[in-house]
Design an enzyme around this catalytic site. Structure first.
Site, PDB file in Angstrom:
ATOM      1  N   LEU A  16      30.248  39.059  42.400  1.00 19.68           N
ATOM      2  CA  LEU A  16      31.255  38.012  43.029  1.00 19.68           C
ATOM      3  C   LEU A  16      31.990  37.284  42.127  1.00 19.68           C
ATOM      4  CD1 LEU A  16      28.778  36.487  45.656  1.00 19.68           C
ATOM      5  CD2 LEU A  16      30.259  38.382  45.964  1.00 19.68           C
ATOM      6  N   ARG A  17      31.606  37.561  40.672  1.00 16.29           N
ATOM      7  CA  ARG A  17      32.460  36.949  39.592  1.00 16.29           C
ATOM      8  C   ARG A  17      32.179  35.495  39.396  1.00 16.29           C
ATOM      9  NH1 ARG A  17      32.024  41.337  37.445  1.00 16.29           N
ATOM     10  NH2 ARG A  17      33.660  43.182  37.823  1.00 16.29           N
ATOM     11  N   ASP A  74      28.667  48.266  45.660  1.00 16.46           N
ATOM     12  CA  ASP A  74      29.019  48.291  44.147  1.00 16.46           C
ATOM     13  C   ASP A  74      30.214  47.391  43.840  1.00 16.46           C
ATOM     14  OD1 ASP A  74      28.307  48.385  41.583  1.00 16.46           O
ATOM     15  OD2 ASP A  74      28.936  50.344  41.248  1.00 16.46           O
ATOM     16  N   GLY A  84      35.078  48.816  37.366  1.00 14.72           N
ATOM     17  CA  GLY A  84      34.707  48.179  38.675  1.00 14.72           C
ATOM     18  C   GLY A  84      36.192  48.118  39.579  1.00 14.72           C
TER      19      GLY A  84
END
Length: 415
Positions: free
Chosen positions: A58-59, A298, A317
């Site tokens: 989710l950073r 992912d 990503g």
């Protein structure tokens, strides 16, 4: 009754077509008199419980310029994903109860539920074990060592420790030395592009090590984001031998191969990398026969700055969680998986792996689920709700879309 909603002629995971009623946040029996009900004609559509995503970064904390817990949970919920499992490679790493508490406070009340995995080793550096018991007591649903395996002696010690605690250890089974600084599968496309490769043997050997240590210690192990036919063969044999192992695959690995690297588009800079067509077909077969237990997104949202350098220097990503449910439904259609298998892959198996109660559509159950419609014409990803707009699904044609999702009877913003 508040929130009285009727889904007419909708198909459920068991393949039966019925009419679903929701009110007061739960599924109910058909009421007497429902003039004020919101009625949705769901003929041809499918209703499933909200999906559980086993790997979603989710950073936050550490990279809130790319995305936040709030932005990514909203995007997930609107796309029919109700639970997100956050790996411990945040900044700071989830290796202290204080970090667990901080993330828990930030995630409380958001559109999707966030489950946390604690770090297997301190700072995830593979040198010394974290305090696994303290992390579990703080609320983590398991522990993990993402990206690369630690040295085998420490991993064996960790699995012994975790087995005694009764928790599942989540591993990305990649041998660190063999993977090195690779940025793509070690195949012909990478060679032609001059990219440093990660051989399939890095995953095969990492998988073999993890499985043998799981066999030795009796620890429950979950192997995440499997990419190769060789790893799948090892896992299938271990399962037959009674090793306590489960595994998942990323949805995009079931559509894409390393041939996507030909244009060096940074959307395909992924870790783990895309592999060959033979690997992709083996992964699909493993989903079909049950060797693979779950499909995850992912999710690794990136901003534009993270993808502007030359391919090897870009960050791996992309945003994928919004495409998870439509992607699996598209595969189910092409591979002729029954809806029951879709529910197993997206809801039941991930819930069991995380130790969560699986959602159902039974009368009295919490009314959380997603309505998915077949499309007359295939479509590709566009206008994502995620703060990160870059996705490996950019050119993948999907034949299903999310129409509406509900959590505890409350409609989420349409995806």
């Amino acid at each position: 009754m508040t929130g009285l909603t009727c889904l007419r002629d909708v198909t459920l995971a068991d393949g039966q077509t019925t009419t679903l009623w929701m009110a007061e946040g739960r599924f109910i029996t058909p009421p007497d008199g429902a003039a004020d009900a919101k009625v949705i004609n769901a003929s041809g559509a499918v209703f499933l419980p909200l999906a559980v995503d086993l790997c979603a970064r989710l950073r936050e904390p550490g990279a809130s310029h790319k995305a936040t817990i709030a932005s990514e949970t909203r995007a997930a919920a609107a796309a029919g994903v109700g639970t997100l499992c956050l790996p411990p490679d945040t900044n700071p790493v989830i290796d202290q109860p204080a970090v667990v508490d901080w993330i828990g406070d930030r995630a409380r009340g958001e559109a999707a539920e966030v489950k946390l995995l604690g770090a297997l080793t301190q700072a995830l550096d593979g040198a010394a074990l974290a305090d696994l018991g303290a992390l579990l007591d703080a609320g983590c649903v398991g522990v993990a060592q993402p990206r690369r395996l630690p040295r085998a002696s420490l991993l064996r010690q960790a699995l012994q420790y975790a087995s005694g605690l009764g928790c599942t250890v989540h591993l990305d089974p990649v041998h660190a030395d063999l993977a090195g600084q690779g940025v793509a599968h070690a195949g012909r496309p990478a060679m032609l592009a001059g990219l440093t490769g990660i051989p399939a043997s890095a995953e095969a050997i990492g998988t073999a090590v993890a499985l043998e240590l799981a066999r030795d210690t009796g620890c429950r192990v979950h192997l995440g984001r499997i990419t190769s036919a060789r790893a799948i063969a090892l896992i299938a044999t271990a399962k037959q031998d009674g090793v306590a192992v489960t595994c998942d695959v990323s949805a995009h690995q079931l559509f894409l191969t390393d041939e996507a690297l030909s244009g060096l588009d940074p959307a395909y800079r992924l870790d783990p990398p895309l592999r060959t067509e033979a690997d992709r077909l083996a992964l699909i077969q493993a989903v079909t026969d049950g060797t693979i237990n779950a499909i995850c997104s992912d999710r690794q949202p990136q901003d534009a700055n993270a993808k502007t350098d030359p391919f090897p220097m870009t960050e791996p990503g992309g945003s994928t969680v919004e495409l998870l449910v439509p992607a699996v439904m598209t595969l189910a259609q092409t591979e002729q998986w029954p809806l029951e298998r879709v529910a197993q892959l997206l809801v039941d198996a991930p819930s069991r792996i995380l130790g969560c109660e699986s959602l159902t559509t039974a009368v009295g159950a919490v009314a959380s689920g997603v309505l998915i419609n077949p499309l007359q014409s295939p479509t590709t990803a566009h206008a994502l709700r995620s703060a990160g707009q870059i996705t490996p699904f950019q050119d993948i044609s999907l034949t299903w879309q999310v129409q509406q999702a509900w959590r505890a009877g409350q409609p989420m913003a349409s995806a």
